[in-house]
Design an enzyme around this catalytic site. Structure first.
Site, mmCIF file in Angstrom:
data_model
loop_
_atom_site.group_PDB
_atom_site.id
_atom_site.type_symbol
_atom_site.label_atom_id
_atom_site.label_comp_id
_atom_site.label_asym_id
_atom_site.label_seq_id
_atom_site.Cartn_x
_atom_site.Cartn_y
_atom_site.Cartn_z
ATOM 1 N N ASP A 109 0.840 -1.195 0.000
ATOM 2 C CA ASP A 109 0.000 0.000 0.000
ATOM 3 C C ASP A 109 0.880 1.252 0.000
ATOM 4 O O ASP A 109 2.034 1.197 0.416
ATOM 5 C CB ASP A 109 -0.867 0.057 1.271
ATOM 6 C CG ASP A 109 -1.773 -1.149 1.408
ATOM 7 O OD1 ASP A 109 -2.108 -1.751 0.378
ATOM 8 O OD2 ASP A 109 -2.125 -1.470 2.561
HETATM 9 N N1 URA Z 1 -1.090 -5.976 3.816
HETATM 10 C C1 URA Z 1 -1.588 -4.725 3.862
HETATM 11 O O1 URA Z 1 -2.625 -4.482 4.441
HETATM 12 N N2 URA Z 1 -0.912 -3.767 3.227
HETATM 13 C C2 URA Z 1 0.248 -3.967 2.586
HETATM 14 O O2 URA Z 1 0.828 -3.024 2.037
HETATM 15 C C3 URA Z 1 0.743 -5.277 2.563
HETATM 16 C C4 URA Z 1 0.061 -6.265 3.188
#
Ligand code: URA
Length: 240
Positions: A109
């Protein structure tokens, strides 16, 4: 670790069996040979076949070297090759990798930091992100609340998210109030954040520390490095 022996372009083309040396001279003059996307007409130019991509009429000569790169992603970059609004993780790769056709392996993310791999090996990429291969990814989370034994058990049993999505068994290791390590073998959308939210532990900070047995080590935030052949073999074994 990175970069091989420099070689004259005409010699490289001759050795690759493209044509005879005199034919190559003529071919070069026409501008049909490109090095890293730019026409090169001078056969005496030194190139690094390990690092650079040579094409004749757009076809790769000598085959593209398989590359795997590890980035320590900072927050604020989206995992995409192209985005109209946000800065992308591609902007964090050095310019010399621009013609290597690297793609991010899965996604982190925008707010998540840590280990993100890139490769130009499509087969390895797909195996690494396939939940069937069960490649472990370890995340460090700061979160609301404190993880307890019932949370550990719920993660191990396979959580059901708020929207009904069922997750594979995962490992939750409480590290104290508001801190945990989470190991997952799949990569659903916002997976760790949603898993933690389903147990009333909203994630405040998330960092991926390990993937497929490889760790960030001393790699600084915002920096990347190419994996060694030994490290690639570790990934290959994990994704077999
Ligand atoms: N899980 C998440 O919620 N975000 C990420 O960036 C990676 C794994």
């Amino acid at each position: 670790m990175y970069g091989g022996i420099m070689e004259r372009l005409d010699k490289f083309l001759t050795n690759a069996g493209v044509a005879t040396r005199s034919q190559i001279k003529a071919i070069l003059k026409t501008g049909r040979v490109q090095v890293d996307g730019k026409a090169v007409k001078d056969g005496s130019v030194k190139i690094d076949p390990e690092k650079q991509t040579v094409t004749l009429d757009g076809d790769m000569i000598g085959g593209k070297r398989r590359m795997v790169v590890m980035l320590n992603k900072p927050a604020g970059f989206v995992t995409s090759t192209d985005d109209p609004r946000d800065k992308t993780v591609m902007e964090l790769l050095p310019k010399e990798y621009a013609h290597q056709d690297l793609k991010p392996v899965g996604r982190l993310d925008k707010a998540t930091e840590g280990l993100l791999l890139f490769t130009n090996d499509g087969d390895l990429l797909h195996r690494l992100i396939s939940p069937k291969k069960e490649v472990p990814k370890i995340y460090y989370a700061k979160h609301e609340g404190t993880a307890g034994e019932s949370d550990v058990e719920a993660f191990a049993a396979g959580l059901t998210l708020r929207d009904g999505t069922v997750c594979l068994s995962a490992k939750l290791e409480p590290m104290g109030p508001g801190e945990s390590l989470i190991t997952v073998c799949e990569g659903k959308y916002h997976q760790v954040r949603r898993m933690m939210a389903s147990r009333q532990m909203t994630v405040l900070y998330l960092e991926r520390r390990s993937e497929g047995g490889l760790e960030l080590g001393a790699l600084e935030r915002g920096k990347c490095r190419e994996l060694t052949e030994t490290e690639i073999q570790i990934l290959e074994t994990q994704a077999e």
